[in-house]
Design an enzyme around this catalytic site. Structure first.
Site, PDB file in Angstrom:
ATOM      1  N   LYS A 150     -56.735 -23.600 -20.700  1.00 52.96           N
ATOM      2  CA  LYS A 150     -56.506 -22.150 -20.640  1.00 52.96           C
ATOM      3  C   LYS A 150     -57.844 -21.469 -20.421  1.00 52.96           C
ATOM      4  O   LYS A 150     -58.808 -21.711 -21.171  1.00 52.96           O
ATOM      5  CB  LYS A 150     -55.904 -21.708 -21.966  1.00 52.96           C
ATOM      6  CG  LYS A 150     -54.930 -20.562 -21.882  1.00 52.96           C
ATOM      7  CD  LYS A 150     -54.338 -20.371 -23.270  1.00 52.96           C
ATOM      8  CE  LYS A 150     -53.282 -19.322 -23.306  1.00 52.96           C
ATOM      9  NZ  LYS A 150     -52.888 -19.010 -24.689  1.00 52.96           N
TER      10      LYS A 150
HETATM   11  C1  E4P Z   1     -50.204 -16.729 -24.791  1.00 50.58           C
HETATM   12  O1  E4P Z   1     -50.521 -17.832 -24.359  1.00 50.58           O
HETATM   13  C2  E4P Z   1     -50.818 -16.102 -25.950  1.00 50.58           C
HETATM   14  O2  E4P Z   1     -51.214 -17.106 -26.852  1.00 50.58           O
HETATM   15  C3  E4P Z   1     -49.880 -15.207 -26.700  1.00 50.58           C
HETATM   16  O3  E4P Z   1     -48.655 -15.041 -26.070  1.00 50.58           O
HETATM   17  C4  E4P Z   1     -50.519 -13.943 -27.211  1.00 50.58           C
HETATM   18  O4  E4P Z   1     -49.546 -13.205 -27.899  1.00 50.58           O
HETATM   19  P1  E4P Z   1     -49.917 -11.990 -28.905  1.00 50.58           P
HETATM   20  O5  E4P Z   1     -50.171 -10.781 -28.087  1.00 50.58           O
HETATM   21  O6  E4P Z   1     -48.691 -11.859 -29.751  1.00 50.58           O
HETATM   22  O7  E4P Z   1     -51.137 -12.441 -29.681  1.00 50.58           O
END
Ligand code: E4P
Length: 218
Positions: free
Chosen positions: A83
């Site tokens: 990522k």
């Molecule tokens: C995606 O890969 C992220 O980890 C995640 O969806 C972030 O979500 P949040 O805005 O609830 O922290």
């Protein structure tokens, strides 16, 4: 639509994997911190539970160090998906890694132009953050809709991974638009199974069945 769970909690991942409906896992530095676990150890454990992509995020901001971190992370297991943030250095890293056959999830996407750049950089997944977009006075679903349109216009193969999902309606809308994947907190996945009329229906059927005095298993 593929279902990923957005967590680093092993008990939740095991429980949801047992349904046979889990296609992958996403984590981020905040979720790792919340788990209290060692990043490498917990990622390896998750990769052993699910066969699908498991996103592990780099924390460096420059391309050279991102590449070094990605190299460490991708050796954890074959299903690790690196990522990277949607920055110039993140996309340089994305291009280098996907060119090399490594899966890459480009995260923190808040505009369709950013998603266009990620697709051009060969991203395996683009993660538009619906909930955080909504929180800031934009419409997260418009973002998903625009990205779907643009990717279809040019037949980009980058998969739209609807992220920062807060409730089942985000999932429903993403599926209507044609997002390829939804990554959800465990509670949202569990919430998809629920309907008050299902519970009420079961209650009624069981009450009537009890009156027959019969059993299926003898
Ligand atoms: C995606 O890969 C992220 O980890 C995640 O969806 C972030 O979500 P949040 O805005 O609830 O922290």
């Amino acid at each position: 639509m593929k279902f990923f769970v957005d967590t680093a909690e092993i008990a939740d991942i095991k429980d949801l994997a047992a349904t046979g409906l889990l296609d992958g896992v996403t984590t981020n530095p905040s979720l790792i911190a919340k788990s209290g676990r060692d990043f490498m150890e917990v990622t390896k454990e998750i990769c052993g539970i699910v066969d699908g992509p498991v996103s592990a995020e780099v924390v460096a901001l420059d391309h050279a160090t991102m590449m070094k971190e990605a190299d460490v992370l991708r050796r954890i297991a074959d299903n690790v998906c690196i990522k990277v943030p949607l920055t110039i250095d993140g996309l340089k890293t994305c291009k280098a890694l996907t060119g090399d056959g490594t899966m890459v999830n480009v995260t923190l996407c808040f505009s369709a132009n950013q998603a266009l750049l990620a697709a051009k950089a060969g991203a395996t997944f683009i993660s538009p953050f619906i909930g955080r977009h909504d929180d800031n006075g934009f419409d997260g679903m418009d973002l998903i809709r625009d990205i779907r349109l643009i990717y279809d216009n040019y037949a980009f193969e980058t998969q739209i991974l609807a992220a920062s999902i807060r409730h089942p309606v985000h999932v429903l809308e993403s599926a209507r638009i044609g997002a390829d994947v939804a990554t959800m907190p465990p509670a949202v996945i569990r919430g998809l199974f629920k309907h008050v009329l299902t519970d009420k229906g079961i209650e009624g059927f069981l009450a009537d069945w009890a009156r027959t005095g019969q059993t299926i298993l003898k």
